[in-house]
Design an enzyme around this catalytic site. Structure first.
Site, PDB file in Angstrom:
ATOM      1  N   TYR A 151       0.855  -1.190   0.000  1.00 47.51           N
ATOM      2  CA  TYR A 151       0.000   0.000   0.000  1.00 47.51           C
ATOM      3  C   TYR A 151       0.885   1.232   0.000  1.00 47.51           C
ATOM      4  CZ  TYR A 151      -3.447   3.441   1.659  1.00 47.51           C
ATOM      5  OH  TYR A 151      -4.261   4.538   1.795  1.00 47.51           O
ATOM      6  N   ASP A 253       9.377   2.879   0.350  1.00 50.96           N
ATOM      7  CA  ASP A 253       8.271   3.528   1.058  1.00 50.96           C
ATOM      8  C   ASP A 253       8.414   3.151   2.530  1.00 50.96           C
ATOM      9  OD1 ASP A 253       5.974   4.293   2.288  1.00 50.96           O
ATOM     10  OD2 ASP A 253       4.638   3.666   0.674  1.00 50.96           O
ATOM     11  N   LYS A 281       4.255   8.870   9.367  1.00 46.31           N
ATOM     12  CA  LYS A 281       3.906   8.190  10.629  1.00 46.31           C
ATOM     13  C   LYS A 281       4.856   8.493  11.801  1.00 46.31           C
ATOM     14  CE  LYS A 281       1.048   4.795   8.327  1.00 46.31           C
ATOM     15  NZ  LYS A 281      -0.298   4.501   8.685  1.00 46.31           N
TER      16      LYS A 281
HETATM   17  C1  LIG Z   1       3.585   2.028   3.428  1.00 44.93           C
HETATM   18  C2  LIG Z   1       2.598   3.161   3.353  1.00 44.93           C
HETATM   19  N1  LIG Z   1       2.755   4.097   2.402  1.00 44.93           N
HETATM   20  C3  LIG Z   1       1.936   5.140   2.287  1.00 44.93           C
HETATM   21  C4  LIG Z   1       0.877   5.304   3.158  1.00 44.93           C
HETATM   22  C5  LIG Z   1      -0.023   6.484   3.036  1.00 44.93           C
HETATM   23  O1  LIG Z   1       0.284   7.380   4.049  1.00 44.93           O
HETATM   24  P1  LIG Z   1      -0.804   8.446   4.551  1.00 44.93           P
HETATM   25  O2  LIG Z   1      -1.908   7.665   5.184  1.00 44.93           O
HETATM   26  O3  LIG Z   1      -0.023   9.302   5.512  1.00 44.93           O
HETATM   27  O4  LIG Z   1      -1.251   9.192   3.357  1.00 44.93           O
HETATM   28  C6  LIG Z   1       0.672   4.359   4.165  1.00 44.93           C
HETATM   29  C7  LIG Z   1      -0.444   4.486   5.107  1.00 44.93           C
HETATM   30  O5  LIG Z   1      -0.746   3.635   5.896  1.00 44.93           O
HETATM   31  C8  LIG Z   1       1.549   3.248   4.259  1.00 44.93           C
HETATM   32  O6  LIG Z   1       1.395   2.299   5.186  1.00 44.93           O
END
Ligand SMILES: Cc1ncc(COP(=O)(O)O)c(C=O)c1O
Length: 441
Positions: A151, A253, A281
């Protein structure tokens, strides 16, 4: 703090939470402000402190959802709230620069090995988009490879194959594209290719034939969004080697792993230097802040290469001061916070797995002490297919039983550990796990 189990009065159906949820549904679509929360028990929280949350009915929970990962220092961490309060009086947003930006940038780059230049934003989703855009501009190529079960935010182009049907016989490479939302543009992901993760052969096969089209490979370095799956030994190194060989931008990511699995993220843990990486996060301990960082020659494209990255609220003082205080706390006393997190997380992982074995249940625990995943499956979880074989109904019953005992992992079975979780929390949690397993037998 009294025993949360004794304080709880029958969550999540408790009356004030239920009442709130009904009222909220009449005014807020679904009664929630992020679709992920639609699948959680409708609990309305009043406050949080350290490892504990209190709901509007007075029930207390040991929280392992931690805002879906960010609140690594626990709820309302004094060092962070004090720093944010101090800067509130200075103003919020200047449409110009502030010295805190450079202070945070220096601190951030000292922690993250790949970070030569950085840009700050507010959410992981948007910084992923910036990463993809700059990778395309830098390479002059259109295509991005992402992996099944990963994700990277909720935007049209990349919200694909997060939870697709398990690949048909023959495991086609690339995987058929699977959109994940109503209203999603089918064309936005035209330049995206989906491959199975942890599969070096799939990379070789696809990149071998298509390298000249591929701008970037984006990966969660640990597959936390689907089953807490660790990279196979040598897999991330393989990605690094192949991308380097073909001039492809490797994007980590680290929205979950950054400042969580180590101060320097998964890239520190696995000793790999990606070209670009995205953080959010745990960087802000619960406040909205995100970062895109990486190679100077690529990141310079935002300055002089005509690549747009914008945002009214980027680098506002609240976000900057929260991140500064958070990184300072995580670094303090020779990174004592990580020692605590890893110690507590290890005790939880081992205790939960042992409880499963004692009861003869097919409970699988995977991941790392700072973030791990529980599910019910007959085989250990090592790829998307094994994750998909897990018994979701059993997981749902287990999570409901835990919640009623005052223990709250995420609704997908992920457990995040904070520096404020105590030995007492561990003992209470393992009691609740025993009872929860008994309930589902
Ligand atoms: C690995 C990863 N990338 C991107 C995101 C998206 O981040 P945001 O919710 O701050 O937009 C998340 C959200 O859980 C994530 O777990």
């Amino acid at each position: 703090m009294t025993r949360s189990k004794e304080q709880n009065r029958g969550t999540p159906a408790a009356s004030q939470s239920r009442h709130y949820h009904e009222l909220a549904k009449a005014r807020i679509a679904g009664g929630v402000n992020s679709n992920v929360r639609l699948s959680s028990a409708p609990v309305c929280f009043a406050s949080g402190k350290g490892s504990r949350l209190t709901d509007v009915d007075g029930n207390v929970y040991i929280d392992y959802a931690l805002g879906m990962g960010p609140t690594i220092l626990g709820h309302a961490p004094p060092a962070v709230t004090a720093e944010v309060s101090r800067t509130l009086a200075l103003g919020q947003l200047f449409a110009g620069q502030h010295t805190l930006e450079l202070e945070l940038a220096n601190q951030f780059c000292a922690c993250v090995r790949s970070a030569e230049l950085v840009r700050f934003g507010l959410s992981g989703s948007e910084m992923v988009q910036a990463a993809i855009r700059v990778a395309r501009a830098f390479t002059g190529r259109p295509e991005v490879i992402k992996f099944e079960g990963h994700y990277h935010g909720w935007f049209d182009n990349i919200l694909i194959n997060m939870s697709p049907p398990v690949a048909a016989e023959g495991n086609p490479i690339p995987r058929p594209r699977h959109l994940q939302s109503g209203g999603q543009s089918a064309h936005a992901s035209d330049d995206f290719t989906v491959l199975p993760w942890n599969d070096a052969g799939a990379i070789d096969q696809y990149v071998g034939a298509n390298a000249s089209r591929v701008a970037a490979i984006i990966t969660e370095p640990i597959m936390f969004n689907t089953g807490g799956i660790l990279p196979k030994p040598g897999y991330l190194e393989h990605l690094r080697r192949v991308t380097k060989e073909h001039g492809i931008v490797l994007i980590f990511d680290e929205v979950i792993t950054g400042f969580r699995v180590a101060l320097g993220g998964a890239q520190e843990l696995y000793d790999i230097t990606p070209d670009l990486s995205v953080f959010a996060k745990a960087l802000g301990a619960g406040f909205p802040v995100a970062a895109l960082a990486g190679r100077r020659d690529i990141m310079e494209m935002f300055a002089s290469g005509g690549v747009n990255h914008s945002g009214t609220y980027n680098a506002n003082l609240v976000s900057l001061s929260a991140a500064l205080a958070s990184v300072r706390e995580l670094s303090a006393n020779d990174q004592a916070a990580y020692k605590r997190i890893n110690c507590v997380g290890k005790a939880l992982m081992e205790g939960i797995a042992a409880a499963g074995r004692r009861r003869g249940v097919d409970l699988q625990v995977s991941g790392l002490p700072s973030a791990f995943h529980t599910c019910f499956a007959t085989r250990p979880i090592h790829d998307y297919a094994t994750y998909s074989s897990a018994n979701q109904k059993k997981l749902g019953l287990f999570l409901s039983a835990l919640l009623e005992s005052g223990v709250r992992p995420t609704s997908r079975g992920t457990w995040f550990v904070s520096a404020t979780h105590t030995d007492e929390d561990v003992a209470l949690t393992l009691d609740a796990v025993e009872q929860g397993l008994q309930r589902i037998l």
